[in-house]
Design an enzyme around this catalytic site. Structure first.
Site, PDB file in Angstrom:
ATOM      1  N   THR A  90       0.824  -1.210   0.000  1.00 27.50           N
ATOM      2  CA  THR A  90       0.000   0.000   0.000  1.00 27.50           C
ATOM      3  C   THR A  90       0.856   1.257   0.000  1.00 27.50           C
ATOM      4  OG1 THR A  90      -1.830  -1.130   1.118  1.00 27.50           O
ATOM      5  CG2 THR A  90      -1.753   1.273   1.305  1.00 27.50           C
ATOM      6  N   HIS A 113      -6.621  14.570  -6.933  1.00 29.89           N
ATOM      7  CA  HIS A 113      -6.551  13.855  -5.661  1.00 29.89           C
ATOM      8  C   HIS A 113      -5.925  12.469  -5.852  1.00 29.89           C
ATOM      9  CE1 HIS A 113      -7.744  12.093  -1.810  1.00 29.89           C
ATOM     10  NE2 HIS A 113      -7.981  13.337  -1.393  1.00 29.89           N
ATOM     11  N   ASN A 115      -6.251   9.660  -4.128  1.00 29.56           N
ATOM     12  CA  ASN A 115      -7.182   8.546  -3.958  1.00 29.56           C
ATOM     13  C   ASN A 115      -8.380   8.652  -4.897  1.00 29.56           C
ATOM     14  OD1 ASN A 115      -5.827   9.202  -1.214  1.00 29.56           O
ATOM     15  ND2 ASN A 115      -6.424   7.054  -1.002  1.00 29.56           N
ATOM     16  N   SER A 124      -4.813  -0.972  -3.545  1.00 32.17           N
ATOM     17  CA  SER A 124      -3.454  -1.536  -3.498  1.00 32.17           C
ATOM     18  C   SER A 124      -3.504  -3.047  -3.672  1.00 32.17           C
ATOM     19  CB  SER A 124      -2.783  -1.200  -2.170  1.00 32.17           C
ATOM     20  OG  SER A 124      -2.720   0.189  -1.984  1.00 32.17           O
ATOM     21  N   THR A 171      32.541 -39.316 -16.405  1.00 30.84           N
ATOM     22  CA  THR A 171      31.421 -39.534 -15.489  1.00 30.84           C
ATOM     23  C   THR A 171      32.017 -39.663 -14.098  1.00 30.84           C
ATOM     24  OG1 THR A 171      31.506 -41.943 -15.845  1.00 30.84           O
ATOM     25  CG2 THR A 171      30.015 -40.672 -17.252  1.00 30.84           C
ATOM     26  N   HIS A 172      31.363 -39.112 -13.110  1.00 29.26           N
ATOM     27  CA  HIS A 172      31.898 -39.052 -11.744  1.00 29.26           C
ATOM     28  C   HIS A 172      33.226 -38.287 -11.699  1.00 29.26           C
ATOM     29  CE1 HIS A 172      29.002 -42.179 -10.375  1.00 29.26           C
ATOM     30  NE2 HIS A 172      29.218 -42.681 -11.583  1.00 29.26           N
ATOM     31  N   SER A 302      45.422 -12.761  -9.854  1.00 28.48           N
ATOM     32  CA  SER A 302      45.955 -12.774  -8.496  1.00 28.48           C
ATOM     33  C   SER A 302      46.713 -11.490  -8.218  1.00 28.48           C
ATOM     34  CB  SER A 302      46.885 -13.972  -8.300  1.00 28.48           C
ATOM     35  OG  SER A 302      47.515 -13.916  -7.033  1.00 28.48           O
ATOM     36  N   SER A 303      46.630 -11.053  -6.973  1.00 27.27           N
ATOM     37  CA  SER A 303      47.400  -9.881  -6.565  1.00 27.27           C
ATOM     38  C   SER A 303      48.821 -10.243  -6.151  1.00 27.27           C
ATOM     39  CB  SER A 303      46.693  -9.194  -5.384  1.00 27.27           C
ATOM     40  OG  SER A 303      46.608 -10.077  -4.277  1.00 27.27           O
ATOM     41  N   LYS A 308      48.854 -15.519 -13.321  1.00 24.73           N
ATOM     42  CA  LYS A 308      47.673 -16.343 -13.043  1.00 24.73           C
ATOM     43  C   LYS A 308      46.435 -15.686 -13.654  1.00 24.73           C
ATOM     44  CE  LYS A 308      45.706 -18.987  -9.204  1.00 24.73           C
ATOM     45  NZ  LYS A 308      44.268 -18.727  -9.384  1.00 24.73           N
ATOM     46  N   GLU A 315      32.697 -17.731 -12.833  1.00 26.89           N
ATOM     47  CA  GLU A 315      32.545 -17.534 -11.384  1.00 26.89           C
ATOM     48  C   GLU A 315      31.462 -16.500 -11.084  1.00 26.89           C
ATOM     49  OE1 GLU A 315      37.130 -18.648 -10.051  1.00 26.89           O
ATOM     50  OE2 GLU A 315      36.506 -16.549 -10.134  1.00 26.89           O
TER      51      GLU A 315
END
Length: 449
Positions: A90, A113, A115, A124, A171-172, A302-303, A308, A315
């Site tokens: 509302t 107005h 309303n 609402s 597989t696996h 990498s820092s 790298k 990701e």
């Protein structure tokens, strides 16, 4: 309720200001797609009220113009109400009524107005559920489905370009029989096609709108034709086949269609997780991992470790998928909060559902453009691993039996030698027969040789 101080430059009024003061919870406002839908709804309602003779032409036109300005995002700064507010929404509906009334009043030079004019024939309780549906449909059709389609097309284009690449199947996460890289990618493409189908299957139920049900579903204070006319006007504005709900009580009392769509988004997130993880595994290395492909180098990884490079696009997509799964639980819990004639977690449903659509749209485009389109295949690495895969001995089963094939596989693995060479020593099969049986490309087609 007594006086309330409203900032001098604000377009909103007392109802909105009370909500701002009552709900200083998260600082998160209702999302842009929701405000767009809300503006479109108010514009359509103003036009229908004019056509029904309930509003004079000039005020109706001023309200419609102001509502469309809201839909276009020109006044988002004047929608300060927190997502975590009254469960019916509302506060946000009155926020829209007050902003639109202020804009229309300025244009007319006399008071409109909130309303009596902007909210005429509405509550609402039917406006906010309708805004959820309109926003979700628009976002799904304009952003989500095109993003899924774009990712699918990029995947299938890449699949065609690597048709000749035969690699070790897994597989696996263990070596298995050979597959073509294009076969793996075609599976991803089918996942995306199914995601599109699932969303499309749900959209017809989201196109049913609560408008016309007003406070509790009975349509009090609104002509019976109001809901169908408002839905038809929204259909004209958006090109989406909105219609009045066949049962207003269902549309006010529950959010089942939104819960259903969220479930489809969860499934899509699971699909994207599979795709993103497969990309990460194939890219892993470059020395100690699979090293089958190289994803585009987007930034240093990498820092501290020079050289790298990380699979940052997959990701990012995986984090999106985690968020979407969490949002789905939120939508489900909110959806079960309907009691009798009203659900009382509507703003939360809107925020979580629309965030999931937004995130999945962006993540699909990201995966397509920053990962799939540009990865390269490390052919020598793939071929080297494939020829030493002892599981190739599976293809010898019809010729020499399982036990003899198992002995070949064990010896090939122990000695690190190609299965074809070991089988030539152990089985008595001719070189021509072995070449035919153990051809990796032929093995990807299945069947007996």
């Amino acid at each position: 309720m007594g006086p309330v101080r409203v900032p001098a430059g604000a377009l909103w009024g007392a109802s909105t200001q009370r909500a701002v003061e009552n709900f200083p919870v998260s600082g998160r406002r209702m999302p842009r797609p929701f405000l767009r839908a809300l503006g479109l709804i108010k514009a359509s309602c103003a036009r229908v009220n004019r056509d029904l003779g309930l509003l004079p032409a000039r005020p109706a036109a001023a309200i419609e113009r102001a509502a469309l300005a809201v839909a276009e995002g020109r006044h988002d700064a004047h929608f300060p109400v927190d997502v975590y507010q009254t469960g019916s929404g509302t506060s946000t509906n009155m926020n829209a009524n007050e902003v639109i009334a202020a804009l229309a009043s300025r244009a007319l030079g006399r008071r409109v107005h909130p309303n009596d004019h902007v909210n005429l024939c509405q509550s609402s309780n039917d406006v906010i559920p309708s805004a959820i549906h309109v926003a979700a449909c628009l976002e799904a059709e304009e952003r989500l489905l095109p993003a899924f389609d774009h990712l699918r097309r990029v995947i299938l284009r890449k699949a065609r370009s690597v048709e000749g690449v035969v690699k070790t199947g897994r597989t696996h996460l263990m070596d298995a029989m050979p597959v073509r890289l294009s076969q793996e990618l075609s599976a991803w493409g089918e996942q995306l096609a199914n995601a599109q189908r699932r969303v499309n299957d749900t959209l017809p139920r989201l196109r049913e709108l609560a408008l016309g049900g007003t406070a509790v579903g009975t349509g009090i204070n609104a002509p019976r034709s109001f809901g169908p006319r408002a839905a038809a006007d929204l259909r004209r504005r958006t090109g989406i086949a909105f219609r009045a709900a066949p049962d207003y009580f269902e549309k006010l009392g529950c959010q089942d269609a939104a819960v259903e769509l969220s479930g489809q988004l969860r499934t899509a997130a699971v699909s994207l997780t599979k795709i993103a993880n497969d990309l990460r595994w194939m890219n892993s290395g470059p020395l100690a991992g699979l090293g089958e492909i190289s994803l585009p180098a987007l930034q240093p990884g990498s820092s501290i470790m020079p050289g790298k490079v990380n699979p940052v696009a997959p990701e990012a997509a995986l984090m999106v998928c985690a968020r979407v799964l969490g949002n789905d639980l939120t939508v489900a819990l909110a959806g079960q909060s309907g009691a009798f004639e009203l659900n009382t977690m509507l703003p939360l449903v809107a925020a979580a559902l629309l965030e999931s659509i937004d995130l999945l749209s962006s993540a699909s485009t990201l995966l397509a453009d920053k990962a799939v389109a540009g990865f390269t295949v490390n052919g020598r690495r793939i071929a080297s691993v494939l020829e030493r895969n002892p599981v190739l001995a599976t293809a010898l089963n019809p010729a020499v039996g399982y036990e003899a094939a198992a002995r070949v596989a064990k010896r090939a693995a122990a000695e690190g030698r190609p299965v074809k060479d070991v089988a030539g020593e152990m089985t008595g099969l001719t070189p021509e027969r072995l070449k035919r049986l153990l051809d990796p490309a032929a093995l990807t087609e299945g069947g007996l040789r």
